[in-house]
Design a protein around this motif. Structure first.
Motif, PDB file in Angstrom:
ATOM      1  N   ASN A  41      37.293  66.011  18.777  1.00  0.00           N
ATOM      2  CA  ASN A  41      36.642  65.243  17.704  1.00  0.00           C
ATOM      3  C   ASN A  41      37.695  64.251  17.208  1.00  0.00           C
ATOM      4  O   ASN A  41      38.295  64.430  16.159  1.00  0.00           O
ATOM      5  CB  ASN A  41      36.156  66.168  16.589  1.00  0.00           C
ATOM      6  CG  ASN A  41      35.350  65.418  15.526  1.00  0.00           C
ATOM      7  OD1 ASN A  41      35.046  64.239  15.688  1.00  0.00           O
ATOM      8  ND2 ASN A  41      35.025  66.090  14.434  1.00  0.00           N
ATOM      9  N   PHE A  42      37.919  63.203  18.001  1.00  0.00           N
ATOM     10  CA  PHE A  42      38.956  62.216  17.659  1.00  0.00           C
ATOM     11  C   PHE A  42      38.608  60.847  18.233  1.00  0.00           C
ATOM     12  O   PHE A  42      37.662  60.711  18.991  1.00  0.00           O
ATOM     13  CB  PHE A  42      40.335  62.682  18.151  1.00  0.00           C
ATOM     14  CG  PHE A  42      40.427  62.961  19.648  1.00  0.00           C
ATOM     15  CD1 PHE A  42      40.418  61.930  20.573  1.00  0.00           C
ATOM     16  CD2 PHE A  42      40.533  64.261  20.123  1.00  0.00           C
ATOM     17  CE1 PHE A  42      40.513  62.179  21.942  1.00  0.00           C
ATOM     18  CE2 PHE A  42      40.615  64.533  21.489  1.00  0.00           C
ATOM     19  CZ  PHE A  42      40.609  63.486  22.392  1.00  0.00           C
ATOM     20  N   GLY A  43      39.400  59.828  17.844  1.00  0.00           N
ATOM     21  CA  GLY A  43      39.217  58.471  18.383  1.00  0.00           C
ATOM     22  C   GLY A  43      38.253  57.611  17.584  1.00  0.00           C
ATOM     23  O   GLY A  43      37.624  56.705  18.113  1.00  0.00           O
ATOM     24  N   HIS A  44      38.163  57.858  16.258  1.00  0.00           N
ATOM     25  CA  HIS A  44      37.171  57.163  15.423  1.00  0.00           C
ATOM     26  C   HIS A  44      37.604  55.758  14.991  1.00  0.00           C
ATOM     27  O   HIS A  44      36.842  55.055  14.342  1.00  0.00           O
ATOM     28  CB  HIS A  44      36.873  57.988  14.170  1.00  0.00           C
ATOM     29  CG  HIS A  44      36.209  59.300  14.439  1.00  0.00           C
ATOM     30  ND1 HIS A  44      36.871  60.370  15.007  1.00  0.00           N
ATOM     31  CD2 HIS A  44      34.939  59.724  14.209  1.00  0.00           C
ATOM     32  CE1 HIS A  44      36.022  61.395  15.108  1.00  0.00           C
ATOM     33  NE2 HIS A  44      34.862  61.033  14.634  1.00  0.00           N
ATOM     34  N   PHE A  45      38.832  55.379  15.293  1.00  0.00           N
ATOM     35  CA  PHE A  45      39.388  54.059  14.974  1.00  0.00           C
ATOM     36  C   PHE A  45      39.207  53.704  13.496  1.00  0.00           C
ATOM     37  O   PHE A  45      39.755  54.383  12.647  1.00  0.00           O
ATOM     38  CB  PHE A  45      38.819  52.978  15.895  1.00  0.00           C
ATOM     39  CG  PHE A  45      39.749  51.791  16.110  1.00  0.00           C
ATOM     40  CD1 PHE A  45      40.919  51.658  15.381  1.00  0.00           C
ATOM     41  CD2 PHE A  45      39.459  50.819  17.042  1.00  0.00           C
ATOM     42  CE1 PHE A  45      41.786  50.588  15.571  1.00  0.00           C
ATOM     43  CE2 PHE A  45      40.325  49.727  17.256  1.00  0.00           C
ATOM     44  CZ  PHE A  45      41.468  49.627  16.517  1.00  0.00           C
ATOM     45  N   ARG A  46      38.423  52.669  13.162  1.00  0.00           N
ATOM     46  CA  ARG A  46      38.361  52.206  11.769  1.00  0.00           C
ATOM     47  C   ARG A  46      37.297  52.929  10.943  1.00  0.00           C
ATOM     48  O   ARG A  46      37.155  52.660   9.763  1.00  0.00           O
ATOM     49  CB  ARG A  46      38.028  50.705  11.719  1.00  0.00           C
ATOM     50  CG  ARG A  46      39.075  49.820  12.348  1.00  0.00           C
ATOM     51  CD  ARG A  46      38.842  48.362  12.012  1.00  0.00           C
ATOM     52  NE  ARG A  46      39.272  48.069  10.657  1.00  0.00           N
ATOM     53  CZ  ARG A  46      39.813  46.914  10.274  1.00  0.00           C
ATOM     54  NH1 ARG A  46      40.000  45.959  11.149  1.00  0.00           N
ATOM     55  NH2 ARG A  46      40.162  46.723   9.016  1.00  0.00           N
ATOM     56  N   ASN A  47      36.514  53.813  11.579  1.00  0.00           N
ATOM     57  CA  ASN A  47      35.337  54.343  10.893  1.00  0.00           C
ATOM     58  C   ASN A  47      35.301  55.863  10.809  1.00  0.00           C
ATOM     59  O   ASN A  47      34.233  56.462  10.753  1.00  0.00           O
ATOM     60  CB  ASN A  47      34.073  53.801  11.581  1.00  0.00           C
ATOM     61  CG  ASN A  47      33.948  52.297  11.401  1.00  0.00           C
ATOM     62  OD1 ASN A  47      33.860  51.810  10.276  1.00  0.00           O
ATOM     63  ND2 ASN A  47      34.001  51.563  12.483  1.00  0.00           N
ATOM     64  N   GLY A  48      36.484  56.470  10.792  1.00  0.00           N
ATOM     65  CA  GLY A  48      36.555  57.929  10.747  1.00  0.00           C
ATOM     66  C   GLY A  48      35.926  58.516   9.504  1.00  0.00           C
ATOM     67  O   GLY A  48      35.312  59.576   9.542  1.00  0.00           O
ATOM     68  N   LEU A  49      36.084  57.813   8.390  1.00  0.00           N
ATOM     69  CA  LEU A  49      35.567  58.358   7.142  1.00  0.00           C
ATOM     70  C   LEU A  49      34.040  58.323   7.108  1.00  0.00           C
ATOM     71  O   LEU A  49      33.399  59.308   6.734  1.00  0.00           O
ATOM     72  CB  LEU A  49      36.164  57.604   5.953  1.00  0.00           C
ATOM     73  CG  LEU A  49      36.348  58.528   4.759  1.00  0.00           C
ATOM     74  CD1 LEU A  49      37.653  59.280   4.848  1.00  0.00           C
ATOM     75  CD2 LEU A  49      36.263  57.770   3.477  1.00  0.00           C
TER      76      LEU A  49
END
Length: 374
Positions: A326-334
């Motif tokens: 569950n990783f690699g969300h770049f600018r939109n993780g939140l």
């Protein structure tokens, strides 16, 4: 089921919440203090900036951000005593090239929360009197909210720390997976201890590439630095979020205004620079000149988990029996965080997924690593 979650940022903490609610027991590891890296450093806008510029898979998860945080806040606040401060301030966007896409987006993609209206200068002034009059028109998204991410993280950590099914192991980097026949038996920590679990979840954000060798997989996630500046104005001073040319202003309820943000490839360096600060300030004062009269309280930088398309990797790691991503969300993780964690939980426990998981499958790691090379 006993689950080890490696990385206690937004993705790790939300994954832990989803799993303990289903009766699993969870160990959460972090190389530093929980909730203190990129998740803490971001702005907390509960929408991708210019969603029409992103792949559908990003927006598909992001649209659940606001409703799911409202639900979590209701559940966690009585226990943690901390309010996430979800602030429906709305967002003004001044980029003229984006007006048409923005105005059509909600209908085109059936996302009613992205409803948008076109405003002329007189209407802008009524809505937000601090905008420089040189901005003759804008598009306005009344339902876009921001969450005060440091408070969000504190609340989640406080809730999880009192939970009988949760153990936190902080300031404890994991150094190695002990793998036998495609199954992780245990993890080896820097403190010399070995920890075993039934399932292992990797939520290490910008640090995720370090597992490439052990998992025999090229993980194309790299740190991308973003800098922020924090002003203190009177409470409820700035009525809306504002954005122009990828720079934004985010008002908090108590009068703090978060200004950002930059993008720089400088490895794991989180030192803010004078030149970038200047750039952020110029962009913000251009939108709201009166901000210059208020004191700067803080300046910092965080590391986003940069990935080739900004679509996160969620699901089982190829050729591993009990390791999940569950990783690699770049600018939109939140804003993608709550739905990402829910999807992960559904996949891990064999439940019906809220969206088609194919777009997020870690099986993409094989092909996308090649994209990063070329």
């Amino acid at each position: 089921m006993k689950i080890a979650i490696i990385g206690a940022g937004i993705s790790g903490l939300l994954s832990a919440l989803e799993l303990v609610e289903q009766g699993c027991s969870v160990m959460i590891f972090d190389q530093q203090q929980a909730g203190k890296a990129a998740s803490w450093a971001g702005g907390g806008i509960l929408s991708p900036m210019y969603p029409w510029r992103y792949p559908h898979a990003v927006n598909q998860l992001a649209q659940y951000g606001k409703p799911l945080y409202l639900d979590w806040n209701k559940k966690l606040k009585p226990v943690s005593g901390i309010d996430f401060e979800i602030h429906e301030s709305g967002m003004l966007i001044f980029d003229e090239a984006d007006f048409e896409s923005g105005l059509n987006y909600a209908e085109q993609f059936q996302e009613p929360m992205q409803q948008c209206e076109y405003l002329q200068q007189e209407q802008i002034e009524q809505l937000n009197p601090y905008i420089d009059s040189k901005f003759q028109h804008a598009i306005y998204f009344p339902q876009i909210a921001n969450v005060r991410n440091p408070r969000l993280l504190q609340s989640m950590v406080a809730y999880l720390k009192q939970h009988p099914q949760v153990e936190f192991i902080e300031h404890c980097p994991i150094e190695q997976f002990n793998i036998k026949n495609g199954k992780v038996q245990s993890v080896q920590a820097k403190n010399g201890k070995t920890y075993d679990a039934d399932q292992f979840v990797i939520t290490t954000g910008a640090w995720s590439q370090r597992w490439s060798e052990q998992l025999d997989l090229e993980i194309p996630v790299r740190p991308v630095q973003g800098q922020m500046v924090l002003f203190k104005t009177p409470a409820n001073w700035l009525p809306t979020m504002c954005m122009n040319d990828v720079m934004y202003l985010i008002p908090r309820l108590d009068g703090h205004v978060v200004c950002g943000s930059s993008m720089a490839d400088c490895g794991f360096d989180t030192t803010p620079t004078v030149a970038t600060k200047q750039k952020i300030l110029e962009a913000c004062f251009e939108m709201v000149p009166e901000l210059a009269a208020f004191p700067i309280e803080k300046q910092w930088a965080g590391l986003r988990p940069g990935s080739p398309t900004g679509i996160p990797y969620i699901g089982k790691i190829p050729e591993m029996e009990n390791v999940w991503a569950n990783f690699g969300h770049f600018r939109n993780g939140l804003c993608m965080g709550p739905a990402s964690a829910q999807l992960l939980r559904q996949l891990m426990l064999g439940q019906t997924p809220l969206v088609n998981p194919a777009a997020y499958s870690p099986a993409r790691l094989k092909s996308e690593a090649e994209l990063m090379v070329h």
